[in-house]
Design a protein around this motif. Structure first.
Motif, PDB file in Angstrom:
ATOM      1  N   ARG A  50     -41.052  48.123 -74.665  1.00 31.17           N
ATOM      2  CA  ARG A  50     -40.246  47.025 -74.818  1.00 31.17           C
ATOM      3  C   ARG A  50     -40.974  46.220 -76.180  1.00 31.17           C
ATOM      4  NH1 ARG A  50     -40.926  41.641 -73.126  1.00 31.17           N
ATOM      5  NH2 ARG A  50     -39.071  40.470 -72.575  1.00 31.17           N
ATOM      6  N   CYS A  60     -29.356  42.091 -80.190  1.00 29.23           N
ATOM      7  CA  CYS A  60     -29.036  43.016 -79.030  1.00 29.23           C
ATOM      8  C   CYS A  60     -27.891  44.479 -79.635  1.00 29.23           C
ATOM      9  CB  CYS A  60     -28.080  42.089 -78.121  1.00 29.23           C
ATOM     10  SG  CYS A  60     -27.003  43.228 -76.816  1.00 29.23           S
ATOM     11  N   ALA A  68     -32.128  39.849 -78.964  1.00 30.00           N
ATOM     12  CA  ALA A  68     -32.396  40.589 -77.833  1.00 30.00           C
ATOM     13  C   ALA A  68     -33.862  40.156 -77.065  1.00 30.00           C
ATOM     14  CB  ALA A  68     -33.086  42.118 -78.362  1.00 30.00           C
ATOM     15  N   THR A  70     -34.733  41.761 -73.709  1.00 33.48           N
ATOM     16  CA  THR A  70     -35.097  42.499 -72.753  1.00 33.48           C
ATOM     17  C   THR A  70     -35.119  44.195 -73.551  1.00 33.48           C
ATOM     18  OG1 THR A  70     -32.789  42.764 -71.903  1.00 33.48           O
ATOM     19  CG2 THR A  70     -34.370  41.500 -70.966  1.00 33.48           C
ATOM     20  N   ASP A  72     -33.287  47.704 -72.386  1.00 35.66           N
ATOM     21  CA  ASP A  72     -32.354  48.248 -71.785  1.00 35.66           C
ATOM     22  C   ASP A  72     -32.798  49.789 -71.796  1.00 35.66           C
ATOM     23  OD1 ASP A  72     -29.968  48.679 -70.253  1.00 35.66           O
ATOM     24  OD2 ASP A  72     -29.109  49.272 -71.810  1.00 35.66           O
ATOM     25  N   ALA A  91     -31.742  44.649 -76.039  1.00 37.38           N
ATOM     26  CA  ALA A  91     -30.694  44.048 -75.274  1.00 37.38           C
ATOM     27  C   ALA A  91     -30.863  42.638 -75.011  1.00 37.38           C
ATOM     28  CB  ALA A  91     -30.003  44.884 -73.879  1.00 37.38           C
ATOM     29  N   CYS A  95     -26.281  40.975 -71.324  1.00 34.91           N
ATOM     30  CA  CYS A  95     -25.801  42.462 -71.555  1.00 34.91           C
ATOM     31  C   CYS A  95     -26.416  43.295 -70.724  1.00 34.91           C
ATOM     32  CB  CYS A  95     -25.897  42.751 -72.950  1.00 34.91           C
ATOM     33  SG  CYS A  95     -24.542  41.865 -74.085  1.00 34.91           S
ATOM     34  N   ASN A  96     -27.727  43.143 -70.760  1.00 36.57           N
ATOM     35  CA  ASN A  96     -28.545  44.191 -70.023  1.00 36.57           C
ATOM     36  C   ASN A  96     -28.321  43.883 -68.426  1.00 36.57           C
ATOM     37  OD1 ASN A  96     -30.412  46.009 -69.016  1.00 36.57           O
ATOM     38  ND2 ASN A  96     -32.181  44.746 -69.930  1.00 36.57           N
ATOM     39  N   ARG A  99     -25.054  45.409 -67.248  1.00 34.62           N
ATOM     40  CA  ARG A  99     -24.598  47.088 -67.082  1.00 34.62           C
ATOM     41  C   ARG A  99     -24.909  47.517 -65.661  1.00 34.62           C
ATOM     42  NH1 ARG A  99     -27.662  50.154 -69.881  1.00 34.62           N
ATOM     43  NH2 ARG A  99     -26.628  51.959 -69.169  1.00 34.62           N
TER      44      ARG A  99
END
Length: 104
Positions: A50, A60, A68, A70, A72, A91, A95-96, A99
């Protein structure tokens, strides 16, 4: 007096029936909690990957609009994915989290 059912009870704040019912409710709630991140596979290899992904690509990869925050998983851990850097992409949190565990 029992604080829950208001029956007379000489000791404590609850009678034995209400105390055991409360213990059963707490046990059921404990059984339905989510496992820890470590138990779900987010270990030191994920933390290192990460950090590398976020340092390399700050936007992202899903929306290309927000920074970003995180990493993903392309193939989610729950579907057999790994914490390898080739399976991670940057991400933003919305968004993360939207999903779920669907593969990319």
């Amino acid at each position: 007096m029992c604080s829950r059912c208001k029956r007379l009870y000489p000791l404590g704040s609850r009678c034995e029936a209400c105390a055991s019912a409360g213990a059963r409710r707490r046990e059921q709630k404990r059984k339905h909690t989510r496992p820890s991140a470590w138990a779900r596979g987010y270990d030191s290899s994920y933390a290192k990957g990460r950090a590398a992904i976020l340092a390399d690509r700050p936007l992202c990869s899903l929306c290309n609009a927000r920074p970003a925050t995180t990493a993903d998983h392309v193939i989610p851990l729950s579907r057999g994915g790994t914490n390898d850097i080739s399976n991670l992409r940057p991400a933003c949190a919305p968004c993360n989290f939207s999903r779920g565990n669907r593969p990319a």
